[in-house]
Design a protein around this motif. Sequence first.
Motif, PDB file in Angstrom:
ATOM      1  N   MET B   5       8.011  14.958  -4.094  1.00  0.00           N
ATOM      2  CA  MET B   5       7.022  15.939  -3.381  1.00  0.00           C
ATOM      3  C   MET B   5       5.613  15.216  -2.977  1.00  0.00           C
ATOM      4  O   MET B   5       5.358  14.241  -3.583  1.00  0.00           O
ATOM      5  CB  MET B   5       6.755  16.840  -4.524  1.00  0.00           C
ATOM      6  CG  MET B   5       7.704  17.991  -4.823  1.00  0.00           C
ATOM      7  SD  MET B   5       7.121  19.051  -5.855  1.00  0.00           S
ATOM      8  CE  MET B   5       8.342  20.427  -5.577  1.00  0.00           C
ATOM      9  N   ASN B   6       5.447  15.556  -2.056  1.00  0.00           N
ATOM     10  CA  ASN B   6       3.951  14.847  -1.658  1.00  0.00           C
ATOM     11  C   ASN B   6       2.816  15.781  -2.429  1.00  0.00           C
ATOM     12  O   ASN B   6       2.970  17.031  -2.968  1.00  0.00           O
ATOM     13  CB  ASN B   6       3.766  14.990  -0.204  1.00  0.00           C
ATOM     14  CG  ASN B   6       4.017  16.184   0.721  1.00  0.00           C
ATOM     15  OD1 ASN B   6       3.422  17.503  -0.053  1.00  0.00           O
ATOM     16  ND2 ASN B   6       4.374  16.616   1.843  1.00  0.00           N
ATOM     17  N   ASP B   7       1.620  15.176  -2.024  1.00  0.00           N
ATOM     18  CA  ASP B   7       0.532  15.975  -2.703  1.00  0.00           C
ATOM     19  C   ASP B   7       0.254  17.505  -2.397  1.00  0.00           C
ATOM     20  O   ASP B   7       0.029  18.256  -3.180  1.00  0.00           O
ATOM     21  CB  ASP B   7      -0.745  15.428  -2.495  1.00  0.00           C
ATOM     22  CG  ASP B   7      -0.811  13.926  -3.609  1.00  0.00           C
ATOM     23  OD1 ASP B   7      -0.222  14.242  -4.854  1.00  0.00           O
ATOM     24  OD2 ASP B   7      -1.517  13.185  -3.398  1.00  0.00           O
ATOM     25  N   GLU B   9       2.555  19.463  -1.628  1.00  0.00           N
ATOM     26  CA  GLU B   9       3.718  20.449  -2.142  1.00  0.00           C
ATOM     27  C   GLU B   9       3.510  20.784  -3.640  1.00  0.00           C
ATOM     28  O   GLU B   9       3.379  21.861  -4.215  1.00  0.00           O
ATOM     29  CB  GLU B   9       4.923  19.982  -2.064  1.00  0.00           C
ATOM     30  CG  GLU B   9       5.544  19.979  -0.517  1.00  0.00           C
ATOM     31  CD  GLU B   9       6.826  19.131  -0.765  1.00  0.00           C
ATOM     32  OE1 GLU B   9       7.652  19.725  -0.101  1.00  0.00           O
ATOM     33  OE2 GLU B   9       6.704  17.979  -0.765  1.00  0.00           O
ATOM     34  N   LEU B  10       2.746  19.658  -4.387  1.00  0.00           N
ATOM     35  CA  LEU B  10       2.313  19.776  -5.596  1.00  0.00           C
ATOM     36  C   LEU B  10       1.108  20.670  -5.930  1.00  0.00           C
ATOM     37  O   LEU B  10       0.950  21.491  -6.680  1.00  0.00           O
ATOM     38  CB  LEU B  10       1.806  18.327  -6.405  1.00  0.00           C
ATOM     39  CG  LEU B  10       2.908  17.684  -6.706  1.00  0.00           C
ATOM     40  CD1 LEU B  10       2.472  16.165  -7.402  1.00  0.00           C
ATOM     41  CD2 LEU B  10       3.780  18.170  -7.977  1.00  0.00           C
ATOM     42  N   PRO B  87      11.358  23.885  -7.434  1.00  0.00           N
ATOM     43  CA  PRO B  87      10.309  23.128  -7.326  1.00  0.00           C
ATOM     44  C   PRO B  87       9.453  22.978  -8.435  1.00  0.00           C
ATOM     45  O   PRO B  87       8.754  21.796  -8.459  1.00  0.00           O
ATOM     46  CB  PRO B  87       9.752  23.814  -6.344  1.00  0.00           C
ATOM     47  CG  PRO B  87      10.562  24.832  -5.655  1.00  0.00           C
ATOM     48  CD  PRO B  87      11.558  24.958  -6.872  1.00  0.00           C
ATOM     49  N   GLU B  90      10.893  20.054 -10.421  1.00  0.00           N
ATOM     50  CA  GLU B  90      10.395  18.911  -9.922  1.00  0.00           C
ATOM     51  C   GLU B  90       9.145  18.449 -10.029  1.00  0.00           C
ATOM     52  O   GLU B  90       8.597  16.966 -10.404  1.00  0.00           O
ATOM     53  CB  GLU B  90      10.684  18.812  -8.399  1.00  0.00           C
ATOM     54  CG  GLU B  90      11.040  17.524  -7.773  1.00  0.00           C
ATOM     55  CD  GLU B  90      11.536  17.653  -6.417  1.00  0.00           C
ATOM     56  OE1 GLU B  90      10.923  17.018  -5.335  1.00  0.00           O
ATOM     57  OE2 GLU B  90      12.123  18.746  -5.841  1.00  0.00           O
ATOM     58  N   ALA B  91       8.118  19.293  -9.844  1.00  0.00           N
ATOM     59  CA  ALA B  91       6.781  18.978 -10.174  1.00  0.00           C
ATOM     60  C   ALA B  91       6.405  18.325 -11.435  1.00  0.00           C
ATOM     61  O   ALA B  91       5.830  17.700 -11.852  1.00  0.00           O
ATOM     62  CB  ALA B  91       5.890  20.258  -9.923  1.00  0.00           C
TER      63      ALA B  91
END
Lengths: 130, 106
Positions: B5-7, B9-10, B87, B90-91
């Motif tokens: 994930m990119n920033d 998305e986080l 998600p 994943e985070a």
Amino acid sequence: MRIYVTSVFVDDQSKALDFYTRILGFKVKNDVPLGEYRWLTVVSPEAPEGTELLLEPGEHPAVQPYKTALVEDGIPATSFQVDDVDAEYDRLLSLGVSFTVEPMDAGPVRMVVFDDTCGNLIQLIEMKGG
Amino acid sequence: MFVAMNDDELDRIFRALADPTRRKIIDRLREQPDQSLFQICAMSVAEGGKALSRQAITQHLDMLQNAGLLHVSWSGRTKIHSLDLKPLREAADIWFRKHLLEGENP
């Protein structure tokens, strides 16, 4: 001032008449031809002199988007009161009515929501401890 | 292929979690998936929580959906919401666990 009639917009008045009388158990109060449509109202047999429900033709162009948006969010167009929601739920289920909300408690009421087959969701509520 | 994930998305995920009403909605959908907007509002009344307008709930649902945490489907003509926890997992994997598992400190 008194509320003598309230309405639901229905896709088809004949179909609505069948559902609201044969399935729900309301009685016809007024059925007056008005050109292409009818002034068609029903009442509860428990309150024949009470507020009438007008089964109003939904031919105005604003009606369909309004109904579609309410159904999309699961919001009932109108609400009727019963003494025993669970008993009504069982009765209507056996008549093939399709529910979008099963019996649930919501604050001071117990409720269900079903599809009136005429483009509306209808809520039934029971006042708890009433 | 696993793409981290990119920033952005986080950010969307953590921002979605940074509100008690949205966390409550997640809790409720976890207990009872497949709810319409009306049902989510009714559940909030049933729990005697803070009274919120449908519009407010809609905005909270939009934020959860933008974070990828909601799965939206249709039951007939009614829009139904349930959780998508992928998600979130994943985070947790790429950020929380890094610190919690690799950290030397208590």
